[in-house]
Design a protein around this motif. Structure first.
Motif, PDB file in Angstrom:
ATOM      1  N   LEU A  40       1.198  -1.090   0.078  1.00 32.67           N
ATOM      2  CA  LEU A  40       0.041  -0.020   0.039  1.00 32.67           C
ATOM      3  C   LEU A  40       0.859   1.192   0.114  1.00 32.67           C
ATOM      4  O   LEU A  40       0.408   2.449  -0.596  1.00 32.67           O
ATOM      5  N   ILE A  41       2.009   1.236   0.498  1.00 35.76           N
ATOM      6  CA  ILE A  41       2.870   2.325   0.706  1.00 35.76           C
ATOM      7  C   ILE A  41       3.680   2.510  -0.646  1.00 35.76           C
ATOM      8  O   ILE A  41       3.724   3.401  -1.180  1.00 35.76           O
ATOM      9  N   ILE A  42       4.041   1.251  -1.160  1.00 38.06           N
ATOM     10  CA  ILE A  42       4.882   1.469  -2.274  1.00 38.06           C
ATOM     11  C   ILE A  42       4.048   1.969  -3.396  1.00 38.06           C
ATOM     12  O   ILE A  42       4.528   2.713  -4.526  1.00 38.06           O
ATOM     13  N   LYS A  43       2.739   1.444  -3.422  1.00 46.29           N
ATOM     14  CA  LYS A  43       1.988   1.758  -4.696  1.00 46.29           C
ATOM     15  C   LYS A  43       1.285   2.984  -4.335  1.00 46.29           C
ATOM     16  O   LYS A  43       0.398   3.757  -5.257  1.00 46.29           O
ATOM     17  N   GLU A  44       1.710   3.720  -3.190  1.00 42.15           N
ATOM     18  CA  GLU A  44       1.336   5.040  -2.796  1.00 42.15           C
ATOM     19  C   GLU A  44      -0.112   5.122  -2.995  1.00 42.15           C
ATOM     20  O   GLU A  44      -0.788   6.282  -2.805  1.00 42.15           O
ATOM     21  N   ILE A  45      -0.789   4.049  -2.475  1.00 43.35           N
ATOM     22  CA  ILE A  45      -2.467   3.968  -1.830  1.00 43.35           C
ATOM     23  C   ILE A  45      -2.437   4.724  -0.646  1.00 43.35           C
ATOM     24  O   ILE A  45      -3.508   5.375  -0.228  1.00 43.35           O
ATOM     25  N   LEU A  46      -1.390   4.613   0.139  1.00 45.72           N
ATOM     26  CA  LEU A  46      -1.191   5.081   1.720  1.00 45.72           C
ATOM     27  C   LEU A  46      -0.304   6.340   1.415  1.00 45.72           C
ATOM     28  O   LEU A  46       0.836   5.867   1.148  1.00 45.72           O
ATOM     29  N   SER A  47      -0.532   7.400   1.509  1.00 43.87           N
ATOM     30  CA  SER A  47       0.406   8.382   1.315  1.00 43.87           C
ATOM     31  C   SER A  47       1.360   8.893   2.493  1.00 43.87           C
ATOM     32  O   SER A  47       1.031   8.563   3.848  1.00 43.87           O
ATOM     33  N   ALA A  48       2.245   9.542   2.535  1.00 36.27           N
ATOM     34  CA  ALA A  48       3.225  10.154   3.484  1.00 36.27           C
ATOM     35  C   ALA A  48       2.359  10.850   4.447  1.00 36.27           C
ATOM     36  O   ALA A  48       1.442  11.690   4.262  1.00 36.27           O
ATOM     37  N   ASP A  49       2.615  10.729   5.687  1.00 35.22           N
ATOM     38  CA  ASP A  49       2.115  11.190   7.100  1.00 35.22           C
ATOM     39  C   ASP A  49       0.609  10.767   7.329  1.00 35.22           C
ATOM     40  O   ASP A  49       0.034  11.431   8.043  1.00 35.22           O
ATOM     41  N   GLU A  50       0.042   9.737   6.406  1.00 34.84           N
ATOM     42  CA  GLU A  50      -1.061   9.414   6.622  1.00 34.84           C
ATOM     43  C   GLU A  50      -1.261   8.311   7.732  1.00 34.84           C
ATOM     44  O   GLU A  50      -0.649   7.685   8.084  1.00 34.84           O
ATOM     45  N   LYS A  51      -2.263   8.896   8.589  1.00 34.09           N
ATOM     46  CA  LYS A  51      -2.481   7.580   9.762  1.00 34.09           C
ATOM     47  C   LYS A  51      -2.957   6.356   9.175  1.00 34.09           C
ATOM     48  O   LYS A  51      -3.910   6.326   8.468  1.00 34.09           O
ATOM     49  N   ILE A  52      -2.364   5.388   9.777  1.00 38.72           N
ATOM     50  CA  ILE A  52      -2.901   3.992   9.693  1.00 38.72           C
ATOM     51  C   ILE A  52      -3.887   3.517  10.824  1.00 38.72           C
ATOM     52  O   ILE A  52      -3.758   3.904  11.956  1.00 38.72           O
ATOM     53  N   PRO A  53      -4.552   2.502  10.663  1.00 47.44           N
ATOM     54  CA  PRO A  53      -5.287   2.092  11.719  1.00 47.44           C
ATOM     55  C   PRO A  53      -4.599   1.740  13.151  1.00 47.44           C
ATOM     56  O   PRO A  53      -3.591   1.249  12.818  1.00 47.44           O
ATOM     57  N   SER A  54      -5.318   2.033  14.109  1.00 51.38           N
ATOM     58  CA  SER A  54      -4.654   1.616  15.566  1.00 51.38           C
ATOM     59  C   SER A  54      -4.312   0.027  15.575  1.00 51.38           C
ATOM     60  O   SER A  54      -5.063  -0.607  14.914  1.00 51.38           O
ATOM     61  N   VAL A  55      -3.413  -0.410  16.255  1.00 54.94           N
ATOM     62  CA  VAL A  55      -3.372  -1.965  16.524  1.00 54.94           C
ATOM     63  C   VAL A  55      -4.960  -2.497  17.041  1.00 54.94           C
ATOM     64  O   VAL A  55      -5.008  -3.553  16.182  1.00 54.94           O
ATOM     65  N   ARG A  56      -5.345  -1.769  17.930  1.00 57.48           N
ATOM     66  CA  ARG A  56      -6.703  -2.715  18.240  1.00 57.48           C
ATOM     67  C   ARG A  56      -7.873  -2.605  17.421  1.00 57.48           C
ATOM     68  O   ARG A  56      -8.331  -3.257  17.008  1.00 57.48           O
ATOM     69  N   GLU A  57      -7.867  -1.300  16.281  1.00 56.98           N
ATOM     70  CA  GLU A  57      -8.585  -1.218  15.316  1.00 56.98           C
ATOM     71  C   GLU A  57      -8.348  -2.310  14.044  1.00 56.98           C
ATOM     72  O   GLU A  57      -9.510  -3.097  13.748  1.00 56.98           O
ATOM     73  N   LEU A  58      -7.079  -2.409  13.796  1.00 55.89           N
ATOM     74  CA  LEU A  58      -6.692  -3.373  12.734  1.00 55.89           C
ATOM     75  C   LEU A  58      -6.826  -4.736  13.275  1.00 55.89           C
ATOM     76  O   LEU A  58      -7.608  -5.701  12.643  1.00 55.89           O
ATOM     77  N   ALA A  59      -6.537  -5.070  14.558  1.00 52.00           N
ATOM     78  CA  ALA A  59      -6.676  -6.529  15.031  1.00 52.00           C
ATOM     79  C   ALA A  59      -8.186  -6.874  14.974  1.00 52.00           C
ATOM     80  O   ALA A  59      -8.561  -8.010  14.765  1.00 52.00           O
ATOM     81  N   THR A  60      -9.096  -6.031  15.326  1.00 53.84           N
ATOM     82  CA  THR A  60     -10.550  -6.091  15.373  1.00 53.84           C
ATOM     83  C   THR A  60     -11.061  -6.380  13.919  1.00 53.84           C
ATOM     84  O   THR A  60     -11.676  -7.382  13.585  1.00 53.84           O
ATOM     85  N   GLN A  61     -10.560  -5.695  13.154  1.00 52.53           N
ATOM     86  CA  GLN A  61     -10.902  -5.624  11.598  1.00 52.53           C
ATOM     87  C   GLN A  61     -10.493  -6.965  10.967  1.00 52.53           C
ATOM     88  O   GLN A  61     -11.342  -7.680  10.315  1.00 52.53           O
ATOM     89  N   LEU A  62      -9.413  -7.556  11.293  1.00 48.87           N
ATOM     90  CA  LEU A  62      -8.925  -8.623  10.880  1.00 48.87           C
ATOM     91  C   LEU A  62      -9.164  -9.880  11.559  1.00 48.87           C
ATOM     92  O   LEU A  62      -8.847 -11.089  11.268  1.00 48.87           O
ATOM     93  N   THR A  63      -9.755  -9.519  12.902  1.00 48.73           N
ATOM     94  CA  THR A  63      -9.826 -10.669  13.901  1.00 48.73           C
ATOM     95  C   THR A  63      -8.903 -11.530  14.135  1.00 48.73           C
ATOM     96  O   THR A  63      -8.697 -12.854  13.881  1.00 48.73           O
ATOM     97  N   ILE A  64      -7.656 -10.913  14.527  1.00 50.17           N
ATOM     98  CA  ILE A  64      -6.498 -11.335  14.745  1.00 50.17           C
ATOM     99  C   ILE A  64      -5.932 -10.813  16.111  1.00 50.17           C
ATOM    100  O   ILE A  64      -6.308  -9.653  16.609  1.00 50.17           O
ATOM    101  N   ASN A  65      -4.995 -11.463  16.669  1.00 48.62           N
ATOM    102  CA  ASN A  65      -4.466 -11.133  18.162  1.00 48.62           C
ATOM    103  C   ASN A  65      -3.475  -9.472  18.080  1.00 48.62           C
ATOM    104  O   ASN A  65      -2.999  -9.577  17.039  1.00 48.62           O
ATOM    105  N   PRO A  66      -4.214  -8.658  18.779  1.00 51.49           N
ATOM    106  CA  PRO A  66      -3.344  -7.428  18.853  1.00 51.49           C
ATOM    107  C   PRO A  66      -1.704  -7.430  18.749  1.00 51.49           C
ATOM    108  O   PRO A  66      -1.104  -6.498  18.339  1.00 51.49           O
ATOM    109  N   ASN A  67      -1.253  -8.487  19.533  1.00 53.81           N
ATOM    110  CA  ASN A  67       0.314  -8.551  19.704  1.00 53.81           C
ATOM    111  C   ASN A  67       0.769  -9.051  18.297  1.00 53.81           C
ATOM    112  O   ASN A  67       2.078  -8.414  18.080  1.00 53.81           O
TER     113      ASN A  67
END
Length: 129
Positions: free
Chosen positions: A23-50
């Motif tokens: 996503l970064i290399i393809k510039e879909i996520l741009s510089a200084d763009e916030k990415i999901p928090s650990v908790r948000e992404l863990a919930t979204q993907l249903t995997i362990n926050p660790n």
């Protein structure tokens, strides 16, 4: 945001890292763009926050993201220069693959077309992918 293949032999934290790198290399996520928090992404993907935390730590170590205490993680505006050794290794792999393709009879024009198509596919990504 993206899907994880739970049946893959590749560790989940590496899959998360690879997806963010794409996503970064393809510039879909741009510089200084916030990415999901650990908790948000863990919930979204249903995997362990660790697992997410491990991915984020490694992405930060490699220079793809940076963290701001109390605000979250952001895409780095300066991706560190690629490790020279890794770059040389990849170039050698490409050269070996090209040699094999030439040996198997692929024409120069076809090789050039393949390279251009691959380059366009990687660099031509859009935010809608």
């Amino acid at each position: 945001m993206f899907q994880i293949d739970l049946t893959s032999r590749k560790p989940i934290y590496e899959q998360v890292m690879d997806k963010f790198k794409q996503l970064i290399i393809k510039e879909i996520l741009s510089a200084d763009e916030k990415i999901p928090s650990v908790r948000e992404l863990a919930t979204q993907l249903t995997i362990n926050p660790n697992t997410i935390q491990k991915s984020y730590r490694e992405l930060e170590r490699q220079g793809y993201i940076y963290s701001v205490r109390g605000r979250g993680n952001f895409v780095s505006n300066k991706i560190k220069k690629v490790d020279e050794e890794k770059l040389n290794k990849l170039k050698q792999q490409v050269q070996n693959s090209l040699s094999e393709l030439i040996y198997l009879g692929i024409e120069k024009e076809e090789l050039i077309e393949l390279i251009e198509k691959t380059y366009a596919m990687i660099k031509g990504g859009s935010r809608d992918d």
